[in-house]
Design a protein around this motif. Structure first.
Motif, mmCIF file in Angstrom:
data_model
loop_
_atom_site.group_PDB
_atom_site.id
_atom_site.type_symbol
_atom_site.label_atom_id
_atom_site.label_comp_id
_atom_site.label_asym_id
_atom_site.label_seq_id
_atom_site.Cartn_x
_atom_site.Cartn_y
_atom_site.Cartn_z
ATOM 1 N N SER A 48 0.796 -1.229 0.000
ATOM 2 C CA SER A 48 0.000 0.000 0.000
ATOM 3 C C SER A 48 0.828 1.278 0.000
ATOM 4 O O SER A 48 0.290 2.367 -0.224
ATOM 5 N N ASP A 102 -1.835 4.389 0.081
ATOM 6 C CA ASP A 102 -2.954 4.406 -0.862
ATOM 7 C C ASP A 102 -4.204 3.865 -0.177
ATOM 8 O O ASP A 102 -4.299 2.672 0.124
ATOM 9 N N GLN A 103 -5.159 4.739 0.050
ATOM 10 C CA GLN A 103 -6.371 4.352 0.778
ATOM 11 C C GLN A 103 -7.276 3.438 -0.046
ATOM 12 O O GLN A 103 -8.133 2.744 0.525
ATOM 13 N N THR A 104 -7.083 3.397 -1.351
ATOM 14 C CA THR A 104 -7.828 2.439 -2.168
ATOM 15 C C THR A 104 -7.460 1.016 -1.771
ATOM 16 O O THR A 104 -8.330 0.134 -1.683
ATOM 17 N N LYS A 107 -8.938 0.341 1.779
ATOM 18 C CA LYS A 107 -10.381 0.107 1.690
ATOM 19 C C LYS A 107 -10.674 -1.252 1.058
ATOM 20 O O LYS A 107 -11.604 -1.962 1.490
ATOM 21 N N GLY A 108 -9.889 -1.636 0.059
ATOM 22 C CA GLY A 108 -10.080 -2.924 -0.580
ATOM 23 C C GLY A 108 -9.883 -4.077 0.390
ATOM 24 O O GLY A 108 -10.636 -5.064 0.372
ATOM 25 N N THR A 168 -6.535 9.484 -3.455
ATOM 26 C CA THR A 168 -6.521 8.375 -2.496
ATOM 27 C C THR A 168 -5.163 8.184 -1.833
ATOM 28 O O THR A 168 -5.026 7.362 -0.937
#
Length: 200
Positions: A48, A102-104, A107-108, A168
């Motif tokens: 991440s 990376d918050q994507t 969150k994933g 993100t």
């Protein structure tokens, strides 16, 4: 001559007095960053961490953003010292490494593993911290002095806009580095007895 891992960790220090000189090529600095991003572990192998390396004009632009941002919120008298510190301790360096998460990705993972969803933000920060230590130690081993700064979240939006980074990407820390122009300060150690417990 390369130090052992333990020697490198021991010699990693915070340098507030740095110059805009480099003991190695820009390509070698890139190799340090790429090595860390490739090989430092992450929870669930999430990978991440995102890193931005700023050299030359981009390095100066970052610290200009920091000063412009702080000037709007710091009283004029206090800003004089703030600006002096930035100019002589951070902007005076050769480059800056920006660490993002990376918050994507976070969150994933939360969606994929709901029973652990509350843990992933913390694990993401741990991942970033490992990258920070690895890059810091390798820069030191290459002959640089560095420090770790946290002007986020004040500068986040402008940093993303300036370098066209995804929304993100969450800025975690800034690491200015350059050839040491002075010695690091004295470092004190608390007793290990109060910090380490061993049971057999």
């Amino acid at each position: 001559m390369k130090r052992t891992f333990t020697e490198a960790l021991k010699n990693r220090r915070t340098y507030y007095s740095i110059s805009n000189q480099s003991p190695i090529s820009d390509g070698e600095i890139e190799q340090i960053v790429n090595f860390a991003v490739t090989h430092v572990p992450s929870s669930f192998n999430s990978q991440s961490t995102r890193v931005v390396l700023l050299l030359g004009d981009s390095h100066q632009k970052l610290w200009g953003i920091v000063k412009d941002t702080l000037k709007k919120i710091v009283p004029a008298q206090a800003f004089v010292k703030t600006e002096e510190k930035i100019n002589h301790s951070f902007a005076a360096g050769y480059g800056t490494v920006l660490f993002f998460e990376d918050q994507t990705v976070v969150k994933g993972l939360q969606d994929a593993f709901p029973s652990y969803q509350e843990n992933f933000p913390g694990w993401s920060l741990q991942t970033s911290a490992m990258h920070q230590l690895a890059v810091w130690t390798m820069l030191e081993d290459a002959g640089f002095g560095a420090s770790l700064q946290h002007y986020n979240p004040l500068i986040d939006a402008e940093v993303r806009r300036t370098w066209n980074l995804p929304e993100t990407w969450n800025l975690i820390a800034q690491m200015p580095f350059g050839t040491p122009a002075g010695d690091p300060g004295a470092k004190e150690f608390q007793p290990l007895e109060s910090r380490v417990k061993i049971f057999k």
